[in-house]
Design a protein around this motif. Structure first.
Motif, PDB file in Angstrom:
ATOM      1  N   VAL A  29     -12.599   1.453 -28.330  1.00  0.00           N
ATOM      2  CA  VAL A  29     -11.475   0.726 -27.667  1.00  0.00           C
ATOM      3  C   VAL A  29     -12.052   0.290 -26.472  1.00  0.00           C
ATOM      4  O   VAL A  29     -12.703   1.010 -25.467  1.00  0.00           O
ATOM      5  CB  VAL A  29     -10.239   1.693 -27.457  1.00  0.00           C
ATOM      6  N   GLN A  30     -11.981  -0.970 -26.401  1.00  0.00           N
ATOM      7  CA  GLN A  30     -12.760  -1.907 -25.239  1.00  0.00           C
ATOM      8  C   GLN A  30     -11.677  -1.698 -23.797  1.00  0.00           C
ATOM      9  O   GLN A  30     -10.500  -1.777 -24.197  1.00  0.00           O
ATOM     10  CB  GLN A  30     -13.014  -3.187 -25.693  1.00  0.00           C
ATOM     11  N   GLU A  35      -2.701  -0.859 -24.768  1.00  0.00           N
ATOM     12  CA  GLU A  35      -1.757  -0.883 -25.614  1.00  0.00           C
ATOM     13  C   GLU A  35      -2.166  -0.113 -26.743  1.00  0.00           C
ATOM     14  O   GLU A  35      -1.527   0.602 -27.548  1.00  0.00           O
ATOM     15  CB  GLU A  35      -1.019  -2.103 -25.833  1.00  0.00           C
ATOM     16  N   LEU A  36      -3.333  -0.242 -27.226  1.00  0.00           N
ATOM     17  CA  LEU A  36      -3.898   0.285 -28.449  1.00  0.00           C
ATOM     18  C   LEU A  36      -4.227   1.890 -28.186  1.00  0.00           C
ATOM     19  O   LEU A  36      -3.838   2.335 -29.147  1.00  0.00           O
ATOM     20  CB  LEU A  36      -5.468  -0.491 -28.913  1.00  0.00           C
ATOM     21  N   LEU A  37      -4.794   2.018 -27.183  1.00  0.00           N
ATOM     22  CA  LEU A  37      -4.847   3.476 -26.987  1.00  0.00           C
ATOM     23  C   LEU A  37      -3.563   4.267 -27.048  1.00  0.00           C
ATOM     24  O   LEU A  37      -3.472   5.174 -27.418  1.00  0.00           O
ATOM     25  CB  LEU A  37      -5.423   3.643 -25.397  1.00  0.00           C
ATOM     26  N   GLN A  38      -2.580   3.800 -26.273  1.00  0.00           N
ATOM     27  CA  GLN A  38      -1.133   4.140 -26.522  1.00  0.00           C
ATOM     28  C   GLN A  38      -0.714   4.441 -27.876  1.00  0.00           C
ATOM     29  O   GLN A  38      -0.161   5.341 -28.227  1.00  0.00           O
ATOM     30  CB  GLN A  38      -0.174   3.671 -25.655  1.00  0.00           C
ATOM     31  N   GLN A  39      -0.942   3.722 -28.742  1.00  0.00           N
ATOM     32  CA  GLN A  39      -0.766   3.670 -30.137  1.00  0.00           C
ATOM     33  C   GLN A  39      -1.623   4.283 -31.102  1.00  0.00           C
ATOM     34  O   GLN A  39      -1.283   4.887 -32.313  1.00  0.00           O
ATOM     35  CB  GLN A  39      -0.435   2.287 -30.599  1.00  0.00           C
ATOM     36  N   GLU A  92     -25.005  -0.060 -37.914  1.00  0.00           N
ATOM     37  CA  GLU A  92     -25.775  -0.838 -36.973  1.00  0.00           C
ATOM     38  C   GLU A  92     -24.995  -1.084 -35.738  1.00  0.00           C
ATOM     39  O   GLU A  92     -25.900  -0.997 -34.851  1.00  0.00           O
ATOM     40  CB  GLU A  92     -26.276  -2.403 -37.874  1.00  0.00           C
ATOM     41  N   ARG A  93     -23.922  -1.490 -35.633  1.00  0.00           N
ATOM     42  CA  ARG A  93     -23.420  -1.864 -34.428  1.00  0.00           C
ATOM     43  C   ARG A  93     -22.856  -0.837 -33.448  1.00  0.00           C
ATOM     44  O   ARG A  93     -22.966  -0.699 -32.303  1.00  0.00           O
ATOM     45  CB  ARG A  93     -22.195  -2.661 -34.720  1.00  0.00           C
ATOM     46  N   PHE A  94     -22.518   0.377 -34.218  1.00  0.00           N
ATOM     47  CA  PHE A  94     -21.779   1.377 -33.487  1.00  0.00           C
ATOM     48  C   PHE A  94     -22.761   2.883 -33.628  1.00  0.00           C
ATOM     49  O   PHE A  94     -22.705   3.350 -32.398  1.00  0.00           O
ATOM     50  CB  PHE A  94     -20.322   1.752 -33.925  1.00  0.00           C
ATOM     51  N   LEU A  95     -23.009   2.930 -34.690  1.00  0.00           N
ATOM     52  CA  LEU A  95     -23.594   4.293 -34.716  1.00  0.00           C
ATOM     53  C   LEU A  95     -25.189   4.609 -34.441  1.00  0.00           C
ATOM     54  O   LEU A  95     -25.674   5.375 -33.628  1.00  0.00           O
ATOM     55  CB  LEU A  95     -23.692   4.835 -36.260  1.00  0.00           C
TER      56      LEU A  95
END
Length: 129
Positions: A29-30, A35-39, A92-95
């Protein structure tokens, strides 16, 4: 970090608040997505009880914990108008960047642990009042 880890295996979805102390936390979460963190917890709880994640659906190579995590992330991405990631893209992008960083840290830690090095913490910067 404090929280609950969701995992999926042949026994279904598990929630644990300990036992994952040696894992790597990858921020998804950027900033600016409060609001996304709360959900997030509510969305994950709903996702985890779906029929797709029942124990009998588990398959070691094709429908596993990695599939669970990626499917949830893609659900969030699609709801935000972003495209779904393939396993390769997500890896590739995250791990890979985070596992490389952890590997460098562990290598450095092992080298320092086996040498006559003493590490002194830097003093805290003074705050102007």
């Amino acid at each position: 970090f404090a929280g609950v880890v969701y995992s999926y295996d042949q026994e279904g979805v598990h929630r644990a608040d300990r036992g994952w102390e040696q894992c790597i936390s990858i921020p998804l979460v950027q900033p600016g997505m409060a609001e996304l963190l709360q959900q997030w917890d509510h969305l994950l709880e709903e996702f985890a009880v779906e029929e797709a994640w029942l124990p009998h659906r588990y398959e070691e190579q094709q429908h596993n914990c990695y599939t669970f995590a990626l499917a949830f992330i893609n659900r969030i991405r699609l709801a935000r108008g972003q495209g779904a990631l393939s396993k390769g893209q997500f890896t590739e992008r995250f791990l890979i960047p985070h596992t490389r960083e952890a590997s460098r840290y562990l290598t450095l830690h092992q080298e320092l642990a086996h040498s006559d090095v003493y590490i002194v913490p830097l003093p805290e910067p003074e705050q102007d009042s």
